[in-house]
Write a protein that holds these residues in place. Structure first.
Motif, PDB file in Angstrom:
ATOM      1  N   TYR A  60      21.043   1.036  -1.584  1.00 41.78           N
ATOM      2  CA  TYR A  60      19.614   1.160  -1.321  1.00 41.78           C
ATOM      3  C   TYR A  60      19.023   2.107  -2.363  1.00 41.78           C
ATOM      4  O   TYR A  60      19.529   3.217  -2.514  1.00 41.78           O
ATOM      5  CB  TYR A  60      19.341   1.783   0.062  1.00 41.78           C
ATOM      6  N   SER A  61      17.968   1.672  -3.012  1.00 39.41           N
ATOM      7  CA  SER A  61      17.263   2.601  -3.905  1.00 39.41           C
ATOM      8  C   SER A  61      16.421   3.529  -3.043  1.00 39.41           C
ATOM      9  O   SER A  61      16.092   3.205  -1.908  1.00 39.41           O
ATOM     10  CB  SER A  61      16.343   1.832  -4.853  1.00 39.41           C
ATOM     11  N   ASN A  62      16.073   4.689  -3.587  1.00 42.50           N
ATOM     12  CA  ASN A  62      15.066   5.479  -2.906  1.00 42.50           C
ATOM     13  C   ASN A  62      13.697   4.860  -3.176  1.00 42.50           C
ATOM     14  O   ASN A  62      13.530   4.126  -4.153  1.00 42.50           O
ATOM     15  CB  ASN A  62      15.146   6.954  -3.327  1.00 42.50           C
ATOM     16  N   PRO A  63      12.725   5.110  -2.310  1.00 43.15           N
ATOM     17  CA  PRO A  63      11.417   4.444  -2.463  1.00 43.15           C
ATOM     18  C   PRO A  63      10.647   4.973  -3.674  1.00 43.15           C
ATOM     19  O   PRO A  63      10.859   6.102  -4.123  1.00 43.15           O
ATOM     20  CB  PRO A  63      10.661   4.820  -1.177  1.00 43.15           C
ATOM     21  N   ILE A  64       9.756   4.126  -4.167  1.00 45.52           N
ATOM     22  CA  ILE A  64       8.687   4.577  -5.061  1.00 45.52           C
ATOM     23  C   ILE A  64       7.428   4.556  -4.201  1.00 45.52           C
ATOM     24  O   ILE A  64       7.150   3.571  -3.512  1.00 45.52           O
ATOM     25  CB  ILE A  64       8.553   3.642  -6.280  1.00 45.52           C
ATOM     26  N   TYR A  65       6.714   5.677  -4.180  1.00 46.32           N
ATOM     27  CA  TYR A  65       5.575   5.850  -3.269  1.00 46.32           C
ATOM     28  C   TYR A  65       4.293   5.439  -3.973  1.00 46.32           C
ATOM     29  O   TYR A  65       4.104   5.685  -5.167  1.00 46.32           O
ATOM     30  CB  TYR A  65       5.505   7.293  -2.772  1.00 46.32           C
ATOM     31  N   LEU A  66       3.380   4.825  -3.194  1.00 47.12           N
ATOM     32  CA  LEU A  66       2.226   4.201  -3.829  1.00 47.12           C
ATOM     33  C   LEU A  66       0.898   4.903  -3.529  1.00 47.12           C
ATOM     34  O   LEU A  66      -0.148   4.367  -3.840  1.00 47.12           O
ATOM     35  CB  LEU A  66       2.132   2.732  -3.401  1.00 47.12           C
ATOM     36  N   ARG A  74       0.795  -1.231   0.000  1.00 49.34           N
ATOM     37  CA  ARG A  74       0.000   0.000   0.000  1.00 49.34           C
ATOM     38  C   ARG A  74       0.830   1.285   0.000  1.00 49.34           C
ATOM     39  O   ARG A  74       0.449   2.269  -0.621  1.00 49.34           O
ATOM     40  CB  ARG A  74      -0.885   0.033   1.258  1.00 49.34           C
ATOM     41  N   ALA A  75       1.949   1.309   0.751  1.00 46.70           N
ATOM     42  CA  ALA A  75       2.606   2.609   0.989  1.00 46.70           C
ATOM     43  C   ALA A  75       3.798   2.865   0.068  1.00 46.70           C
ATOM     44  O   ALA A  75       3.917   3.939  -0.517  1.00 46.70           O
ATOM     45  CB  ALA A  75       3.032   2.711   2.444  1.00 46.70           C
ATOM     46  N   TYR A  76       4.702   1.901  -0.028  1.00 46.67           N
ATOM     47  CA  TYR A  76       5.933   2.158  -0.787  1.00 46.67           C
ATOM     48  C   TYR A  76       6.635   0.850  -1.110  1.00 46.67           C
ATOM     49  O   TYR A  76       6.370  -0.197  -0.501  1.00 46.67           O
ATOM     50  CB  TYR A  76       6.883   3.045   0.029  1.00 46.67           C
ATOM     51  N   VAL A  77       7.538   0.941  -2.057  1.00 45.97           N
ATOM     52  CA  VAL A  77       8.411  -0.186  -2.367  1.00 45.97           C
ATOM     53  C   VAL A  77       9.812   0.365  -2.605  1.00 45.97           C
ATOM     54  O   VAL A  77       9.981   1.466  -3.136  1.00 45.97           O
ATOM     55  CB  VAL A  77       7.868  -1.001  -3.575  1.00 45.97           C
ATOM     56  N   ARG A  78      10.814  -0.360  -2.122  1.00 46.53           N
ATOM     57  CA  ARG A  78      12.206   0.032  -2.356  1.00 46.53           C
ATOM     58  C   ARG A  78      13.051  -1.223  -2.508  1.00 46.53           C
ATOM     59  O   ARG A  78      12.593  -2.321  -2.172  1.00 46.53           O
ATOM     60  CB  ARG A  78      12.730   0.933  -1.235  1.00 46.53           C
ATOM     61  N   VAL A  79      14.272  -1.063  -3.022  1.00 45.02           N
ATOM     62  CA  VAL A  79      15.109  -2.228  -3.343  1.00 45.02           C
ATOM     63  C   VAL A  79      16.492  -2.066  -2.719  1.00 45.02           C
ATOM     64  O   VAL A  79      17.020  -0.951  -2.628  1.00 45.02           O
ATOM     65  CB  VAL A  79      15.228  -2.400  -4.876  1.00 45.02           C
ATOM     66  N   GLU A  80      17.070  -3.175  -2.277  1.00 46.47           N
ATOM     67  CA  GLU A  80      18.452  -3.198  -1.784  1.00 46.47           C
ATOM     68  C   GLU A  80      19.245  -4.220  -2.595  1.00 46.47           C
ATOM     69  O   GLU A  80      18.751  -5.313  -2.861  1.00 46.47           O
ATOM     70  CB  GLU A  80      18.504  -3.626  -0.306  1.00 46.47           C
ATOM     71  N   ALA A  81      20.442  -3.860  -2.985  1.00 48.65           N
ATOM     72  CA  ALA A  81      21.332  -4.799  -3.680  1.00 48.65           C
ATOM     73  C   ALA A  81      22.557  -5.005  -2.817  1.00 48.65           C
ATOM     74  O   ALA A  81      23.126  -4.046  -2.297  1.00 48.65           O
ATOM     75  CB  ALA A  81      21.735  -4.236  -5.033  1.00 48.65           C
ATOM     76  N   THR A  82      22.958  -6.258  -2.629  1.00 44.92           N
ATOM     77  CA  THR A  82      24.162  -6.559  -1.832  1.00 44.92           C
ATOM     78  C   THR A  82      25.181  -7.245  -2.729  1.00 44.92           C
ATOM     79  O   THR A  82      24.851  -8.196  -3.437  1.00 44.92           O
ATOM     80  CB  THR A  82      23.812  -7.461  -0.634  1.00 44.92           C
ATOM     81  N   ALA A  83      26.401  -6.750  -2.688  1.00 46.52           N
ATOM     82  CA  ALA A  83      27.472  -7.324  -3.511  1.00 46.52           C
ATOM     83  C   ALA A  83      28.073  -8.534  -2.812  1.00 46.52           C
ATOM     84  O   ALA A  83      27.819  -8.774  -1.629  1.00 46.52           O
ATOM     85  CB  ALA A  83      28.549  -6.273  -3.764  1.00 46.52           C
ATOM     86  N   SER A  84      28.878  -9.270  -3.531  1.00 48.05           N
ATOM     87  CA  SER A  84      29.480 -10.494  -2.991  1.00 48.05           C
ATOM     88  C   SER A  84      30.383 -10.208  -1.792  1.00 48.05           C
ATOM     89  O   SER A  84      30.590 -11.078  -0.952  1.00 48.05           O
ATOM     90  CB  SER A  84      30.274 -11.204  -4.083  1.00 48.05           C
ATOM     91  N   ASP A  85      30.919  -9.006  -1.698  1.00 42.01           N
ATOM     92  CA  ASP A  85      31.736  -8.655  -0.526  1.00 42.01           C
ATOM     93  C   ASP A  85      30.931  -7.850   0.492  1.00 42.01           C
ATOM     94  O   ASP A  85      31.502  -7.121   1.309  1.00 42.01           O
ATOM     95  CB  ASP A  85      32.993  -7.893  -0.953  1.00 42.01           C
ATOM     96  N   ALA A  86      29.592  -7.965   0.439  1.00 45.05           N
ATOM     97  CA  ALA A  86      28.661  -7.366   1.412  1.00 45.05           C
ATOM     98  C   ALA A  86      28.501  -5.852   1.272  1.00 45.05           C
ATOM     99  O   ALA A  86      27.789  -5.230   2.057  1.00 45.05           O
ATOM    100  CB  ALA A  86      29.031  -7.724   2.854  1.00 45.05           C
ATOM    101  N   ARG A  87      29.153  -5.243   0.290  1.00 44.37           N
ATOM    102  CA  ARG A  87      28.854  -3.826   0.054  1.00 44.37           C
ATOM    103  C   ARG A  87      27.448  -3.725  -0.530  1.00 44.37           C
ATOM    104  O   ARG A  87      26.941  -4.681  -1.091  1.00 44.37           O
ATOM    105  CB  ARG A  87      29.920  -3.222  -0.855  1.00 44.37           C
ATOM    106  N   ARG A  88      26.801  -2.577  -0.354  1.00 45.72           N
ATOM    107  CA  ARG A  88      25.366  -2.547  -0.663  1.00 45.72           C
ATOM    108  C   ARG A  88      24.896  -1.226  -1.247  1.00 45.72           C
ATOM    109  O   ARG A  88      25.568  -0.204  -1.115  1.00 45.72           O
ATOM    110  CB  ARG A  88      24.570  -2.849   0.584  1.00 45.72           C
TER     111      ARG A  88
END
Ligand SMILES: [Zn+2]
Ligand SMILES: [Zn+2]
Length: 358
Positions: free
Chosen positions: A351-357, A335-349
């Motif tokens: 975060y996308s900013n949210p898309i609001y719904l 209902r409110a928002y969706v966002r994405v996180e990507a983690t690399a093989s060495d744990a670096r990461r």
């Protein structure tokens, strides 16, 4: 057990006496203080090269930079020139120097191609202020100060909203007051203060919980990842990928105010829902198109996580691939928002900013 104090033979290989640094105390002092900075230079260079390789797999143009750092114009240990040198080594497109208490750093920053901000403290939170051409003296009333900065046309953000590692943990009162801020506002979800090499620590874990809590309540909070570097060593350990048309201060600030950025210490990330990009409102028609995710890291990606309404909605194993792209359907219950996180093989990461719904 008895331990013999006598060696069974010589304590040093022949001809190595002259190599022992403790025998040359003057040189030792010079070397031991130059060495950590040299190591940080090498790490920043390696990260810049990694990102250059990643960029070849990423279709979008973005500018990479940091909105928060300090020099000797407040309580940082580095000079403006040392900051500029590290920015160059890390191949950042821009760096804001946001000293406490004012903008006396401005003339020297301009000479070195750095951008200027400031970070005064109020009673509950510090305030990150960008694009204001004079020192701002807070009224020591956090909400009134935010309103005043808004009126002055400054770009402002809430730095380290839950405190900073490892010494300062803010009271829950400091979390609560953020619910009263006008939506949207900008907040650091990663702050690298006191860190070298890796920016993420337990205060960033709690900032992420705070962020999801605010988003779930329907607040629009665009995230930033900043070093808060108090030493040139940590410039570049976290940064923002800003989707602006050109690398000019006005354009970059307009882009972050619209949430058109991701924060990262490694991977590159893009997310769209129909025609809505990061920071935007998605319509019912946009939802029909599904969520499109592109993540890139030349060192390989470990996982992609989709977070919606404060919960982990989906997680994908990226199998160490440098490029991962997929379109996924967004369930109706979100209902409110969706966002994405990507983690690399060495744990670096990233975060996308949210898309609001809504
Ligand atoms: Zn601060
Ligand atoms: Zn700071």
């Amino acid at each position: 057990m008895r331990i013999s104090k006598k060696n069974d033979g010589p304590a040093l290989m022949p001809g190595r006496r002259e190599n022992q640094l403790f025998r040359k105390p003057d040189q030792a002092i010079l070397k031991r203080w130059a060495y950590p900075l040299r190591m940080c230079h090498l790490v920043a260079e390696a990260m810049a090269a990694r990102i250059e390789r990643s960029k070849k797999l990423f279709r979008w143009k973005f500018f990479r930079g940091d909105f928060h750092s300090h020099t000797q114009h407040s309580d940082g240990i580095g000079t403006i020139a040392e900051t500029a040198e590290m920015v160059k080594i890390a191949k950042l497109d821009f760096q804001f120097v946001t000293d406490h208490w004012g903008i006396t750093q401005a003339p020297e920053c301009r000479k070195h191609g750095l951008w200027v901000g400031q970070e005064p403290g109020t009673q509950l939170h510090h305030l990150g202020i960008l694009g204001l051409r004079r020192a701002y003296a807070p009224q020591m009333d956090f909400l009134a100060d935010c309103a005043e900065l808004q009126r002055l046309g400054a770009t402002w953000f809430v730095p380290h909203p839950t405190g900073w590692w490892p010494t300062r943990i803010y009271p829950k009162e400091a979390w609560k007051i953020l619910e009263k801020l006008p939506s949207p506002f900008l907040m650091e979800v990663c702050n690298g203060a006191s860190n070298v090499i890796n920016a993420f620590d337990f205060t960033d874990a709690s900032a992420r919980i705070l962020w999801d809590g605010l988003l779930r309540k329907g607040r629009k909070v665009h995230a930033l990842g900043n070093t808060d570097a108090h030493a040139p060593h940590s410039i570049g350990i976290v940064w923002n990928g800003v989707f602006a048309s050109r690398c000019a201060e006005r354009d970059v600030l307009a882009a972050i105010r619209a949430g058109r950025s991701f924060l990262s210490d490694g991977p590159l990330l893009q997310t769209t829902l129909g025609r809505a990009g990061m920071g935007m409102d998605a319509s019912a028609a946009d939802r029909q198109n599904g969520l499109r995710i592109t993540a890139v890291d030349s060192e390989g990606l470990r996982s992609i996580r989709v977070i919606a309404d404060g919960r982990l909605l989906m997680e994908f194993d990226a199998r160490n691939r440098p490029f991962w792209e997929r379109r996924v359907a967004l369930p109706r219950r979100v209902r409110a928002y969706v966002r994405v996180e990507a983690t690399a093989s060495d744990a670096r990461r990233a975060y996308s900013n949210p898309i609001y719904l809504r």
